[in-house]
Structures are given as structure tokens and as C-alpha cells.
Design an enzyme around this catalytic site. Structure first.
Site, PDB file in Angstrom:
ATOM      1  N   PHE A   1      -5.442  -1.164   9.620  1.00  0.00           N
ATOM      2  CA  PHE A   1      -5.904  -0.663   8.342  1.00  0.00           C
ATOM      3  C   PHE A   1      -6.713   0.608   8.554  1.00  0.00           C
ATOM      4  CE2 PHE A   1      -4.586  -4.840   7.090  1.00  0.00           C
ATOM      5  CZ  PHE A   1      -4.031  -4.601   5.834  1.00  0.00           C
TER       6      PHE A   1
ATOM      7  N   ASN B   1     -13.547   6.677   5.555  1.00  0.00           N
ATOM      8  CA  ASN B   1     -13.722   5.692   6.619  1.00  0.00           C
ATOM      9  C   ASN B   1     -12.688   5.807   7.738  1.00  0.00           C
ATOM     10  OD1 ASN B   1     -16.020   4.560   5.470  1.00  0.00           O
ATOM     11  ND2 ASN B   1     -14.813   3.206   4.173  1.00  0.00           N
TER      12      ASN B   1
ATOM     13  N   TYR C   1       0.804  -1.220   0.000  1.00  0.00           N
ATOM     14  CA  TYR C   1       0.000   0.000   0.000  1.00  0.00           C
ATOM     15  C   TYR C   1       0.840   1.275   0.000  1.00  0.00           C
ATOM     16  CZ  TYR C   1      -3.708  -3.218   1.391  1.00  0.00           C
ATOM     17  OH  TYR C   1      -4.608  -4.247   1.426  1.00  0.00           O
TER      18      TYR C   1
ATOM     19  N   HIS D   1      -4.285   6.560  -0.833  1.00  0.00           N
ATOM     20  CA  HIS D   1      -4.822   6.472   0.531  1.00  0.00           C
ATOM     21  C   HIS D   1      -3.720   6.593   1.586  1.00  0.00           C
ATOM     22  CE1 HIS D   1      -8.779   6.161   2.079  1.00  0.00           C
ATOM     23  NE2 HIS D   1      -8.850   4.872   2.321  1.00  0.00           N
TER      24      HIS D   1
ATOM     25  N   ASP E   1      -5.797  11.787   3.043  1.00  0.00           N
ATOM     26  CA  ASP E   1      -6.111  12.026   1.643  1.00  0.00           C
ATOM     27  C   ASP E   1      -7.543  12.536   1.531  1.00  0.00           C
ATOM     28  OD1 ASP E   1      -7.716   9.181   0.602  1.00  0.00           O
ATOM     29  OD2 ASP E   1      -6.650   9.161   2.498  1.00  0.00           O
TER      30      ASP E   1
ATOM     31  N   ASN F   1      -9.607   1.761   7.813  1.00  0.00           N
ATOM     32  CA  ASN F   1     -11.008   1.760   8.253  1.00  0.00           C
ATOM     33  C   ASN F   1     -11.185   1.498   9.743  1.00  0.00           C
ATOM     34  OD1 ASN F   1     -11.432   2.148   5.569  1.00  0.00           O
ATOM     35  ND2 ASN F   1     -12.467   0.214   5.208  1.00  0.00           N
TER      36      ASN F   1
END
Length: 191
Positions: free
Chosen positions: A68, A116, A18, A23, A95, A70
Site C-alpha cells: 500500500f 505518505n 483502487y 491516489h 498524485d 503508505n
């Protein structure tokens, strides 16, 4: 902002898969701030990686949740409790789809706009009155799903500009800490 300890949180997803995603803009900005502080991230019992030191002349702790995006609220609240920091001294760098790529915006409180990570933090904190430094990533092209867009790496064209945007966003965080929100907004919203 008050002169007490500032907790600066960068949002992203953990792991190398990632690292270059849109993100992960918050993580990218925090890496720049850590370099400016001369510190290295270390694992913390809150479920985050932290750097403690001085940023723009103020005591600050940089926080990158190891969860993560969320579910980042848990580690953020854990760090806030550990360091005894109220929401009014919390800055979240994230972001933002609704802002053009390259633009940086600063605000206090408000809604999450479908983000989220912010939703998780607000729910875990039980408050929305924390500062947000928003890193513009722009809207997805055509009919691309926003969830797919944010989990893609920045485009080749964006990557050429990315170091400058990261630097500008880090400058915005420092300005917020030293000058307060109105001065920081006037300085960075005009760009």
C-alpha cells in the site's frame, strides 16, 4: 539526469478496488510508460512489479510497489538496491493535491507535502534528493477530508481528460530522462 540506469517508480495502491482512484495516478502513468516500452509488469523479489527495457532511449526499470502507498518505501528501496540505483537516478511519479488537475510538475528533492508515499520512500532511502514527477489532482471540494478525496475515483469530467493527462505525465518522465530537469520543467510547467 545521468546516463546510468533510471528507476521510475509509480505510486498507488494494489488491487482492482483502487485502480481508478486519484491516489493511483502514478500506477496509471507507469502503465502508459510500460506500453511505450512494449513491456509487461512481472513480480519481482523486491516486493514490486517491474518492467525492464529502454525508455526514451535510456535503460530503465519501471517499478510499481505491491504494498500500500503508505509503506511503499520498502519495495522502492529493495528495487533500488537490487538494480544498484542511487537516489539521483530515481524518479517517483505521484498524485499531488497542491497542483490543479491536469497540470504536471517536476522537481528534485524537497519535502513530502503530507504525501505518505513520498514520506515512506524518503524515510526508507534516508534521502530526499530524488526526482518527482507530480500529477496534479487538485484540492478536495468543500470540507472533504483529503484522505477520502485521494481514495475516490476521478470525477466524470476528469475522466474525459484523464488519458491526455496520463500521456502528458508520461511525456514529462521521458523528457526528464532525455533532456534533464531544466528543459523538462520549461516544457511542462508552461502548460
Amino acid at each position: 539526469m545521468t546516463e546510468e540506469l533510471a528507476l521510475v517508480v509509480g505510486l498507488g495502491n494494489p488491487g482492482p478496488a483502487y485502480a481508478g482512484n486519484r491516489h493511483n495516478a502514478g500506477f496509471m502513468v507507469l502503465d502508459e510508460l510500460a506500453a511505450r516500452m512494449g513491456g509487461r509488469f512481472k513480480a519481482h523479489r523486491s516486493g514490486a512489479e517491474v518492467v525492464e527495457g529502454r525508455l526514451a532511449g535510456r535503460r530503465a526499470v519501471l517499478v510499481k510497489p505491491r504494498s500500500f502507498m503508505n509503506v511503499s518505501g520498502g519495495p522502492v528501496v529493495g528495487a533500488a538496491r537490487f538494480y544498484k540505483v542511487a537516489p539521483s537516478s530515481l524518479v517517483v511519479v505521484h498524485d499531488e493535491l497542491d497542483i490543479d488537475f491536469g497540470a504536471v510538475r517536476i522537481k528534485l528533492g524537497g519535502g513530502e507535502g503530507g504525501h505518505n508515499g513520498l514520506r515512506s520512500i524518503s524515510k526508507s532511502l534516508g534521502a530526499k534528493d530524488y526526482y518527482r514527477v507530480r500529477f496534479g489532482i487538485g484540492r478536495p471540494p468543500g470540507r472533504m477530508d483529503p484522505a477520502d478525496y485521494v481514495l475516490r475515483d476521478f470525477s466524470t469530467v476528469e475522466r474525459k481528460e484523464l488519458p491526455f493527462v496520463i500521456d502528458r505525465c508520461a511525456d514529462a518522465v521521458e523528457s526528464l530522462l532525455t533532456d534533464g530537469i531544466e528543459v523538462a520543467q520549461n516544457k511542462f510547467h508552461a502548460l
